[in-house]
Design a protein around this motif. Sequence first.
Motif, PDB file in Angstrom:
ATOM      1  N   ASP A 301       0.772  -1.257   0.096  1.00 14.89           N
ATOM      2  CA  ASP A 301       0.167   0.104   0.140  1.00 14.89           C
ATOM      3  C   ASP A 301       0.718   1.202  -0.032  1.00 14.89           C
ATOM      4  O   ASP A 301       0.356   2.475  -0.463  1.00 14.89           O
ATOM      5  CB  ASP A 301      -0.748   0.029   1.152  1.00 14.89           C
ATOM      6  N   GLU A 302       2.160   1.202   0.507  1.00 18.33           N
ATOM      7  CA  GLU A 302       2.954   2.449   0.427  1.00 18.33           C
ATOM      8  C   GLU A 302       3.821   2.515  -0.661  1.00 18.33           C
ATOM      9  O   GLU A 302       3.765   3.534  -1.487  1.00 18.33           O
ATOM     10  CB  GLU A 302       3.762   2.420   1.720  1.00 18.33           C
ATOM     11  N   SER A 303       4.579   1.603  -0.965  1.00 14.78           N
ATOM     12  CA  SER A 303       5.924   1.690  -2.134  1.00 14.78           C
ATOM     13  C   SER A 303       5.206   1.037  -3.329  1.00 14.78           C
ATOM     14  O   SER A 303       5.647   1.490  -4.352  1.00 14.78           O
ATOM     15  CB  SER A 303       7.072   0.859  -1.554  1.00 14.78           C
ATOM     16  N   ARG A 304       4.320   0.125  -3.512  1.00 12.21           N
ATOM     17  CA  ARG A 304       3.594  -0.515  -4.472  1.00 12.21           C
ATOM     18  C   ARG A 304       2.325  -0.475  -4.411  1.00 12.21           C
ATOM     19  O   ARG A 304       1.697  -1.718  -4.474  1.00 12.21           O
ATOM     20  CB  ARG A 304       4.346  -1.601  -4.805  1.00 12.21           C
ATOM     21  N   PRO A 305       1.562   0.385  -4.419  1.00 12.16           N
ATOM     22  CA  PRO A 305      -0.027   0.270  -4.322  1.00 12.16           C
ATOM     23  C   PRO A 305      -0.602  -0.364  -5.608  1.00 12.16           C
ATOM     24  O   PRO A 305      -0.156   0.015  -6.551  1.00 12.16           O
ATOM     25  CB  PRO A 305      -0.630   1.770  -4.238  1.00 12.16           C
ATOM     26  N   TRP A 306      -1.913  -0.942  -5.362  1.00 11.54           N
ATOM     27  CA  TRP A 306      -2.361  -1.504  -6.480  1.00 11.54           C
ATOM     28  C   TRP A 306      -3.918  -1.063  -6.285  1.00 11.54           C
ATOM     29  O   TRP A 306      -4.310  -0.080  -5.580  1.00 11.54           O
ATOM     30  CB  TRP A 306      -2.542  -3.007  -6.328  1.00 11.54           C
ATOM     31  N   TYR A 307      -4.623  -1.418  -7.704  1.00 11.55           N
ATOM     32  CA  TYR A 307      -5.965  -0.608  -7.606  1.00 11.55           C
ATOM     33  C   TYR A 307      -6.806  -0.605  -6.374  1.00 11.55           C
ATOM     34  O   TYR A 307      -7.648   0.291  -6.205  1.00 11.55           O
ATOM     35  CB  TYR A 307      -6.641  -1.232  -8.734  1.00 11.55           C
ATOM     36  N   GLY A 308      -6.680  -1.657  -5.424  1.00 16.68           N
ATOM     37  CA  GLY A 308      -7.483  -1.873  -4.255  1.00 16.68           C
ATOM     38  C   GLY A 308      -6.727  -1.345  -3.083  1.00 16.68           C
ATOM     39  O   GLY A 308      -7.378  -1.495  -1.881  1.00 16.68           O
ATOM     40  N   SER A 309      -5.800  -0.696  -3.151  1.00 14.44           N
ATOM     41  CA  SER A 309      -5.181   0.136  -2.097  1.00 14.44           C
ATOM     42  C   SER A 309      -6.046   0.978  -1.734  1.00 14.44           C
ATOM     43  O   SER A 309      -6.620   1.757  -2.427  1.00 14.44           O
ATOM     44  CB  SER A 309      -3.690   0.481  -2.285  1.00 14.44           C
ATOM     45  N   PRO A 310      -6.101   1.365  -0.179  1.00  7.11           N
ATOM     46  CA  PRO A 310      -7.038   2.417   0.197  1.00  7.11           C
ATOM     47  C   PRO A 310      -6.886   3.817  -0.364  1.00  7.11           C
ATOM     48  O   PRO A 310      -7.640   4.412  -0.603  1.00  7.11           O
ATOM     49  CB  PRO A 310      -6.885   2.409   1.741  1.00  7.11           C
ATOM     50  N   ALA A 311      -5.561   4.256  -0.592  1.00  8.52           N
ATOM     51  CA  ALA A 311      -5.383   5.609  -1.219  1.00  8.52           C
ATOM     52  C   ALA A 311      -5.843   5.443  -2.782  1.00  8.52           C
ATOM     53  O   ALA A 311      -6.205   6.775  -3.259  1.00  8.52           O
ATOM     54  CB  ALA A 311      -3.806   5.828  -0.993  1.00  8.52           C
ATOM     55  N   ILE A 312      -5.867   4.329  -3.182  1.00  4.20           N
ATOM     56  CA  ILE A 312      -6.333   4.414  -4.936  1.00  4.20           C
ATOM     57  C   ILE A 312      -7.993   4.121  -4.956  1.00  4.20           C
ATOM     58  O   ILE A 312      -8.440   4.831  -5.797  1.00  4.20           O
ATOM     59  CB  ILE A 312      -5.541   3.294  -5.371  1.00  4.20           C
ATOM     60  N   VAL A 313      -8.379   3.342  -3.948  1.00  3.61           N
ATOM     61  CA  VAL A 313      -9.933   3.312  -3.858  1.00  3.61           C
ATOM     62  C   VAL A 313     -10.685   4.612  -3.562  1.00  3.61           C
ATOM     63  O   VAL A 313     -11.641   4.693  -4.133  1.00  3.61           O
ATOM     64  CB  VAL A 313     -10.146   2.109  -2.844  1.00  3.61           C
ATOM     65  N   GLU A 314      -9.669   5.395  -2.720  1.00  6.09           N
ATOM     66  CA  GLU A 314     -10.575   6.572  -2.583  1.00  6.09           C
ATOM     67  C   GLU A 314     -10.680   7.727  -3.911  1.00  6.09           C
ATOM     68  O   GLU A 314     -11.567   8.457  -3.760  1.00  6.09           O
ATOM     69  CB  GLU A 314      -9.478   7.537  -1.622  1.00  6.09           C
ATOM     70  N   GLN A 315      -9.925   7.320  -4.927  1.00  6.50           N
ATOM     71  CA  GLN A 315     -10.232   7.959  -6.089  1.00  6.50           C
ATOM     72  C   GLN A 315     -11.329   7.339  -7.003  1.00  6.50           C
ATOM     73  O   GLN A 315     -11.556   8.141  -8.061  1.00  6.50           O
ATOM     74  CB  GLN A 315      -8.749   8.256  -6.895  1.00  6.50           C
ATOM     75  N   TRP A 316     -11.555   6.348  -6.805  1.00  4.29           N
ATOM     76  CA  TRP A 316     -12.705   5.699  -7.769  1.00  4.29           C
ATOM     77  C   TRP A 316     -13.768   5.351  -7.176  1.00  4.29           C
ATOM     78  O   TRP A 316     -14.783   5.120  -7.920  1.00  4.29           O
ATOM     79  CB  TRP A 316     -12.166   4.747  -8.739  1.00  4.29           C
ATOM     80  N   VAL A 317     -14.025   5.136  -5.772  1.00 11.51           N
ATOM     81  CA  VAL A 317     -15.095   4.650  -5.042  1.00 11.51           C
ATOM     82  C   VAL A 317     -16.261   5.482  -5.427  1.00 11.51           C
ATOM     83  O   VAL A 317     -17.670   4.950  -5.173  1.00 11.51           O
ATOM     84  CB  VAL A 317     -14.812   4.738  -3.439  1.00 11.51           C
ATOM     85  N   HIS A 318     -16.213   6.783  -5.591  1.00  7.45           N
ATOM     86  CA  HIS A 318     -17.495   7.627  -5.915  1.00  7.45           C
ATOM     87  C   HIS A 318     -18.370   7.028  -6.951  1.00  7.45           C
ATOM     88  O   HIS A 318     -19.701   7.098  -7.241  1.00  7.45           O
ATOM     89  CB  HIS A 318     -17.302   9.150  -6.104  1.00  7.45           C
ATOM     90  N   HIS A 319     -17.613   6.395  -7.997  1.00  5.46           N
ATOM     91  CA  HIS A 319     -18.402   5.608  -8.979  1.00  5.46           C
ATOM     92  C   HIS A 319     -19.449   4.737  -8.328  1.00  5.46           C
ATOM     93  O   HIS A 319     -20.281   4.134  -8.907  1.00  5.46           O
ATOM     94  CB  HIS A 319     -17.502   5.173  -9.878  1.00  5.46           C
ATOM     95  N   LEU A 320     -19.136   4.137  -7.268  1.00  9.49           N
ATOM     96  CA  LEU A 320     -20.243   3.088  -6.633  1.00  9.49           C
ATOM     97  C   LEU A 320     -21.261   3.779  -6.009  1.00  9.49           C
ATOM     98  O   LEU A 320     -22.011   3.066  -5.462  1.00  9.49           O
ATOM     99  CB  LEU A 320     -19.126   2.180  -5.869  1.00  9.49           C
ATOM    100  N   LEU A 321     -20.995   4.915  -5.478  1.00  9.36           N
ATOM    101  CA  LEU A 321     -21.993   5.791  -4.549  1.00  9.36           C
ATOM    102  C   LEU A 321     -23.132   6.417  -5.228  1.00  9.36           C
ATOM    103  O   LEU A 321     -23.849   7.067  -4.667  1.00  9.36           O
ATOM    104  CB  LEU A 321     -21.055   6.421  -3.661  1.00  9.36           C
ATOM    105  N   ASN A 322     -22.931   6.693  -6.658  1.00  7.24           N
ATOM    106  CA  ASN A 322     -23.908   7.399  -7.554  1.00  7.24           C
ATOM    107  C   ASN A 322     -25.306   6.741  -7.420  1.00  7.24           C
ATOM    108  O   ASN A 322     -25.461   5.667  -7.430  1.00  7.24           O
ATOM    109  CB  ASN A 322     -23.351   7.522  -8.738  1.00  7.24           C
TER     110      ASN A 322
END
Length: 322
Positions: A301-322
């Motif tokens: 999550d720190e040095s090699r985040p993937w799509y599901g890391s919390p900091a990355i999820v924060e950038q796309w999760v709003h698509h699930l909340l519309n």
Amino acid sequence: MALALSFKPLPLPLPSPSPLPSRRFSCSCSAVTQPDSSSTSLSSSPVTYRPAVILPGLGNNTGDYQKLTLTLQGYGVSTVVAKVSRIDWLRNAAGLVDPNYWRGTLQPRPVLDWYLNRVDEAVNEALKQSQGGPLSIIGHSAGGWLARVYMEEFTEANKNISLLLTLGSPLQPPPKGVSGVVDQTRGLLDYVEKNCKKAVYSPELRYVCIAGRYIYGSRLFGNSDPATSIPVSIEQSVPDASITSESGTLISTGATFRTRFVCGQADVWGDGVVPEVSAHLEGALNISFDGVYHSPVGSDDESRPWYGSPAIVEQWVHHLLN
């Protein structure tokens, strides 16, 4: 409409008298169509949203997505992960006895019926949670294009799917007639492109395709002829010391480098497995994140985040909340 965003977390106050060194992480995205401008963060609100079904990628299992499910739960999104074990993927070896495999014209069914049935079970479980309401599908890697096959073949459940969000999914078949390029799916992606419905971004159904820009490819031995070169990539990790260029591209000031084979065109950005250009679809909302790795396996999550890391999820999760 093109959109480019840059997200930089504010530095947190450090304790005294022995402050710890802070670490910077930068992430940017771009889209071919205008997304919703809303942005959502973790909230203590009891509001719940439509359930999401997570489809594992090739070689992954259900447990690989446990942390992602907990992260989404914090946003009020309940999840169901399709039940897949690593050994299940050996079932795909059945395709070797199909002559279409060797011709490069393999079709998803019946070889992948086992996976599609697991998806159907997960979708029906999520439908119980939503009481027959709308669902989101999150397809990671191969789970993205397999979601398209599912939506084409299982039309009854498809009526409830209002969002398909793909994470590092190879959605484009490799180019034909190019020397040195081999279709590793043996025709499966070509079948999907020709037989599945085109991507859309409408109030009824939204396709959101997310790609990662973790490494940039290069040709072996500096060969400038794409027809005779072997595609490899030079990994660009995201170390503590990094800056962001004016174009939003991460530039490492202390990265480690190693070569890794990538499919398709060599000199392009990718997430370490899937090239950026392969993870987008015409008609979808296409987004790219800098510094994002392909898989939860081998990620950090720190040095090699993937799509599901919390900091990355924060950038796309709003698509699930519309």
